[in-house]
Design a protein around this motif. Structure first.
Motif, short mmCIF file in Angstrom:
data_model
loop_
_atom_site.label_atom_id
_atom_site.label_comp_id
_atom_site.label_asym_id
_atom_site.label_seq_id
_atom_site.Cartn_x
_atom_site.Cartn_y
_atom_site.Cartn_z
N ILE A 24 0.84 -1.21 0.00
CA ILE A 24 0.00 0.00 0.00
C ILE A 24 0.88 1.26 0.00
O ILE A 24 0.67 2.19 -0.77
N LEU A 25 1.90 1.25 0.85
CA LEU A 25 2.76 2.43 0.95
C LEU A 25 3.51 2.68 -0.36
O LEU A 25 3.58 3.80 -0.84
N THR A 28 1.12 3.65 -3.43
CA THR A 28 0.44 4.94 -3.39
C THR A 28 1.39 6.10 -3.17
O THR A 28 0.97 7.25 -3.12
N SER A 29 2.70 5.81 -3.05
CA SER A 29 3.61 6.89 -2.70
C SER A 29 3.74 7.91 -3.83
O SER A 29 4.10 9.05 -3.61
N VAL B 219 2.68 9.33 2.12
CA VAL B 219 3.49 8.16 2.44
C VAL B 219 4.80 8.58 3.10
O VAL B 219 5.22 7.99 4.10
N GLN B 220 5.43 9.64 2.55
CA GLN B 220 6.67 10.11 3.18
C GLN B 220 6.42 10.62 4.59
O GLN B 220 7.17 10.33 5.51
#
Lengths: 320, 316
Positions: A24-25, A28-29, B219-220
């Motif tokens: 997921i990370l 979607t980053s 996310v970061q």
């Protein structure tokens, strides 16, 4: 399964879920557009919300529905299961026992926790003294029940005692007593176990809020010549009222769901059964699905107002 | 006197002593003496039961069964036989169940943490329609007692909808352990999301905003800012969930399907206590085998535990 197998499966399960999180990370980053961020939000929420919907929401609705059906879960019986709970002799005893548990446990545990918190406040060995009362919280209710079964152990009066309470009874000249078998008082001796476990929780919360009472308030009362008892009654207790209520309600919720103590100590025999234990027996021993579901719904109904009240009080504490 | 201000006011004799009359002093002395007595009585009531069983676990079988543990001090006779018998003895075999407990507990703690941190972040710092409604719904589901979910959940594991793979039964993946892992995770999620969300909201919004302005995506921010800052909160929840799962009996009984192959220590101990209720040499040692791990975890992470308790992490 061998031990290696089990450890391997454990590794796979953990990797699986952390894998989901990682995917997921990573996926979607790079999303920055508006639509992309929507997708990202959905991906963050989806695993939790899916599990909650499938594992809590749907089963809860299904159980409420099932409680209107018969033992096999096929024929609609209306409110029959609920009627059984409030008319059947055994079930009535379950209700009575549950009521005694829910009234006594929170009151006694909170009282002990409060008194102890006040007594050891600022004492020399405060940390150590608190840890002693606190430790039962870390152990399982099964372990606690075994500890207390040993305390209550019964031998005839003429024999050598191995249970400490009966030894005390014997040495002051009484006959030994079957604490876990003699109705109706055995329920009280089971409740003692729960009080013993929960007092540490009460003490921790109450001690924190006692320490939050402003020093000048205490000082002013002291200068006015208030005795220790008066300070306790007129300063300490009113100042920590919201915390007291949170502690009382939280312990009643745990007590309503108590199952392990009854199962380990008496197996629900000798008139000691309570709602949560009866739920287990009806659902998984007697396979009376309908009655089991109705008992579960009853726990739900009893818990709900307490939880709502509890949350309101917590909000009030936070708002300060 | 030094220049250090007294932290504990009543310990400052210079200020209180002259004002106090003799009778008052005697009165306070008396109450504090009674207070000490009361505190000691409570402390004893709370420790002697555990202590008695602990002493018994080191006494030889015949001693345990024929004399009270307090007689140990008259004739100390220490043995580790009980622990040996209970851990590796073929009829009790607690060693296997100890491993089961570990195998059940670790994923049941890590899975809800991994899922809940993501969801909590979304609820705390992402903007989307229906956010408040969904959050309140998740929060409200904490009310649901696990008993209410058990029968439908169990039948869903045995006969899942949409022809999915059954998680219970003979050919179940992971030897049927997924039912226990998933159940514990599901029951933990509402509380985990709620707690972590509250902690995340305490992080100043400016920090997140400035990171966004600098071009960092969610996310970061999640990885570089949120996760490191969340570690104490995650620890607080983790220790709670650990104790809850390790000490659980009901979930293991219901979802373990009565198969002792995947049962944790609590199930085995409860069974021993029922079948061999008078074998106190085994029960005492067995109890302490199961208590050792949570006690160590608890004592070493007590700080986080208290913090979690004060933040409202209590599960019924």
């Amino acid at each position: 399964m061998t031990t290696t197998d089990k450890l391997l499966q454990m590794g796979i399960a953990v990797a699986l879920f952390f894998g989901v999180m990682g995917v997921i990370l990573v996926l979607t980053s790079r999303l920055r557009s508006r639509a992309g961020e929507r997708l990202q939000t959905a991906a963050f929420l989806a695993p939790s919300l899916l599990l909650i919907a499938a594992g809590l929401l749907y089963p809860a609705i299904k159980t409420i529905y099932q409680s209107f059906y018969d033992a096999a879960g096929t024929t609609f019986v209306g409110l029959d299961n609920y009627q059984t709970i409030v008319t059947d002799g055994d079930q009535l005893q379950v209700l009575r026992n549950t009521a005694i548990w829910v009234v006594l446990t929170p009151l006694a545990a909170t009282l002990v926790g409060l008194v102890y918190a006040v007594l050891v406040d600022r004492a020399k060995f405060e940390k150590f003294a608190k840890a002693l009362i606190f430790l039962p919280m870390a152990i399982s209710l099964v372990g606690a029940s075994i500890i207390w079964k040993f305390v209550y152990d019964y031998r005839g009066t003429d024999e050598n005692q191995i249970g400490v309470v009966n030894q005390i009874l014997k040495s002051v000249g009484f006959d030994t007593y079957r604490f876990l078998l003699t109705e109706p008082w055995n329920t009280l001796f089971l409740i003692v176990i729960m009080i013993w476990v929960q007092a540490g929780f009460a003490m921790t919360i109450l001690s924190a809020s006692i320490k939050a009472i402003p020093e000048d308030v205490m000082e002013a009362a002291r200068l006015d010549g208030a005795s220790a008892l008066k300070m306790f009654r007129y300063i300490t207790v009113p100042s920590i009222r919201p915390s007291l209520i949170v502690v009382l309600t939280t312990i009643s919720i745990s007590t309503l769901k108590v199952f392990d103590i009854v199962r380990t100590s008496t197996g629900g025999n000798f008139g000691t059964s309570v709602l949560a234990y009866e739920f287990y027996v009806q659902s998984f021993r007697s396979f009376n699905q309908g009655l089991g579901a109705a008992l579960a719904v009853l726990i739900f109904v009893l818990v709900t107002p307490i939880v709502i009240y509890n949350i309101r009080q917590m909000r009030r504490i936070e708002a300060r | 006197m030094t220049a250090i201000a007294p932290i504990v006011p009543e310990a400052d004799p210079g200020r209180d002593a002259p004002r106090r009359t003799t009778s008052e002093a005697a009165h306070t002395g008396l109450t504090s003496r009674w207070a000490s007595v009361a505190a000691i009585v409570i402390a004893l009531l709370w420790t002697v039961p555990t202590f008695g069983l602990f002493v018994s676990s080191f006494r030889p079988e015949t001693d345990v069964k024929t004399s009270g543990w307090w007689e140990f001090f008259a004739s100390p006779d220490v043995t580790l036989d009980n622990y040996r018998a209970v851990i590796s003895g073929s009829d009790t075999d607690l060693g296997t169940y100890l491993i089961n407990s570990v195998v059940i507990t670790i994923p049941s703690v890590l899975i809800p943490i991994s899922l809940a941190t993501l969801a909590a972040y979304a609820f705390a710092w992402m903007r989307f329609p229906g956010r408040n409604f969904l959050f309140v719904a998740v929060f409200a589901l904490q009310i649901v007692p696990i008993q209410v979910t058990m029968i439908p959940l169990l039948s869903a594991y045995v006969q899942p909808p949409f022809n999915l793979m059954p998680l219970a039964g003979a050919d179940a993946p992971g030897g049927g352990l997924y039912t226990i892992w998933l159940s514990h995770s599901i029951f933990a999620l509402p509380l985990a999301i709620f707690l972590l969300h509250n902690f995340m909201r305490e992080i100043p919004a400016e920090l997140i905003e400035s990171a966004r302005v600098d071009g960092a995506g969610h996310v970061q921010i999640f990885r570089r800012i949120m996760l490191p800052l969340m570690m104490p909160a995650i620890a607080a929840f983790g220790i709670f969930q650990f104790l809850w799962v390790w000490n659980d009996l009901l979930v293991a009984l219901v979802f373990g399907g009565g198969s002792l192959d995947i049962s944790p220590l609590t199930v085995r101990l409860a069974e021993l206590s029922g079948q061999r209720g008078q074998d106190w040499h085994l029960l005492s040692a067995g109890a302490f085998v199961s208590l050792a791990v949570p006690l160590i975890v608890f004592l070493s992470l007590q700080r986080y535990f208290v913090r979690g308790l004060l933040a409202g992490s209590v599960k019924g």
